[in-house]
Design a protein around this motif. Sequence first.
Motif, PDB file in Angstrom:
ATOM      1  N   UNK A 233       0.847  -1.210   0.000  1.00 49.20           N
ATOM      2  CA  UNK A 233       0.000   0.000   0.000  1.00 49.20           C
ATOM      3  C   UNK A 233       0.873   1.248   0.000  1.00 49.20           C
ATOM      4  N   UNK A 234       2.044   1.144  -0.597  1.00 47.05           N
ATOM      5  CA  UNK A 234       3.073   2.172  -0.475  1.00 47.05           C
ATOM      6  C   UNK A 234       2.683   3.494  -1.125  1.00 47.05           C
ATOM      7  N   UNK A 235       3.371   4.542  -0.694  1.00 47.90           N
ATOM      8  CA  UNK A 235       3.233   5.862  -1.315  1.00 47.90           C
ATOM      9  C   UNK A 235       4.114   5.913  -2.565  1.00 47.90           C
ATOM     10  N   UNK A 236       3.575   6.308  -3.695  1.00 45.18           N
ATOM     11  CA  UNK A 236       4.362   6.296  -4.932  1.00 45.18           C
ATOM     12  C   UNK A 236       5.600   7.180  -4.885  1.00 45.18           C
ATOM     13  N   UNK A 237       5.551   8.275  -4.129  1.00 39.99           N
ATOM     14  CA  UNK A 237       6.714   9.158  -4.065  1.00 39.99           C
ATOM     15  C   UNK A 237       7.936   8.417  -3.517  1.00 39.99           C
ATOM     16  N   UNK A 238       7.710   7.507  -2.556  1.00 43.07           N
ATOM     17  CA  UNK A 238       8.824   6.740  -1.986  1.00 43.07           C
ATOM     18  C   UNK A 238       9.366   5.729  -2.992  1.00 43.07           C
ATOM     19  N   UNK A 239       8.465   5.067  -3.706  1.00 37.05           N
ATOM     20  CA  UNK A 239       8.879   4.076  -4.698  1.00 37.05           C
ATOM     21  C   UNK A 239       9.656   4.753  -5.825  1.00 37.05           C
ATOM     22  N   UNK A 240       9.177   5.905  -6.259  1.00 38.83           N
ATOM     23  CA  UNK A 240       9.854   6.655  -7.333  1.00 38.83           C
ATOM     24  C   UNK A 240      11.284   7.006  -6.922  1.00 38.83           C
ATOM     25  N   UNK A 241      11.445   7.496  -5.694  1.00 32.55           N
ATOM     26  CA  UNK A 241      12.791   7.854  -5.217  1.00 32.55           C
ATOM     27  C   UNK A 241      13.723   6.650  -5.251  1.00 32.55           C
ATOM     28  N   UNK A 242      13.218   5.501  -4.814  1.00 29.05           N
ATOM     29  CA  UNK A 242      14.048   4.300  -4.782  1.00 29.05           C
ATOM     30  C   UNK A 242      14.388   3.823  -6.184  1.00 29.05           C
ATOM     31  N   UNK A 243      13.407   3.867  -7.087  1.00 27.68           N
ATOM     32  CA  UNK A 243      13.672   3.447  -8.465  1.00 27.68           C
ATOM     33  C   UNK A 243      14.655   4.390  -9.146  1.00 27.68           C
ATOM     34  N   UNK A 244      14.510   5.692  -8.893  1.00 30.54           N
ATOM     35  CA  UNK A 244      15.467   6.663  -9.443  1.00 30.54           C
ATOM     36  C   UNK A 244      16.876   6.386  -8.923  1.00 30.54           C
ATOM     37  N   UNK A 245      16.960   6.046  -7.655  1.00 25.18           N
ATOM     38  CA  UNK A 245      18.258   5.815  -7.009  1.00 25.18           C
ATOM     39  C   UNK A 245      19.010   4.650  -7.647  1.00 25.18           C
TER      40      UNK A 245
END
Length: 359
Positions: A233-245
């Motif tokens: 149920x994650x927040x997309x902003x957190x997933x985006x940061x991790x994928x960008x990283x």
Amino acid sequence: MEIKFYQAECGDAARIRFLGNDNKYHNVFIDAGYERTFRYALEIEIQEIINKGERIDLWIISHIHDDHIGGIIKYIDTINDGEYKDMVNQYFYNPPRSYVFKTSTKSASEFASIGQGDLLYEYLKSNNKLLNIDITSSLKPFELYGLNITILSPSSQKLDKLRLKYPLDSPKSFEREEDEKISEAVTTKQNDYKTLINDFVLDKWKEDVSVENGSSISILTEFNHKKILWLADSHPSDVIKSLNKIGFNSTNKLECEWVKVTHHGSKGNNNDALYDLIKCENYLFSVNGENKHYLPSKECIARILRNKKRSTNSKYKFHFTYDNETLRSIFKNENSNIYAEYNFEVVYGIEKYLKFDVV
């Protein structure tokens, strides 16, 4: 590798089974649905694993909401009653409180507000199965018999927010699901299924602010070069940061076989920026459509289909774990040409689980 998505109502429960690099089969469970999900679906799977002489190598419990943690609580009940022995080698779980405070002389079980989050903590702690580290996006990727796992969320900051909300000495009960006041910010008071896919205004978006959802463990798995995105149920902003990283962006997209869509297709947990980064044909909605938050939202589906960076040469498949009138009503008033216009199809689940081979 075989994956199963279980019917867990508006909840999550899934399993990965794969032939490891040790030439043995291994099992990873991700979430557990409600308490009743255990008897309905998970118990059969566990019995099958026992019959094959296998074990559950890892069970990930993403966060403390009923629809993710309930089934594992029932599993623990069967262990305490002597019905089953614990066959899980390792658990990934972030305790929702900072339990080790010098100022507190109480154990978790002494609080009147004890909830499922505390019960799981106590079981793992008393059986020496609680890791001494937090499962956050700051951890390095790791390997489990050839299955590579990258933690995408939560961030340490989001996990801290959860623990600040539930201090050890506070009588405050855990939110067993999204608080109504929180949910109103990102959901409607009725479903949006009458709105046509082409009529949604997608230039504005507001992210879910649920502290519990923000603490979700979401992961990226890779086995034999095949990737699956498990978003809890994650927040997309957190997933985006991790994928960008780790190097993914709108021009170097994450190519994966499956996306387990975050938060059952809630509009507050799925945005354009997330799907800008993803190249995938299969989207799994773990939801039955019969819940007070009217999930899945059609707006979420429209965002995936209408993403400006999507290639329409790729045919999308939306998989629902259930088949019922509510879910079919999502597309009921659409012109039949919509499937060709956006090059997609819908698959409904009629068994206790959807099973797929990833080869």
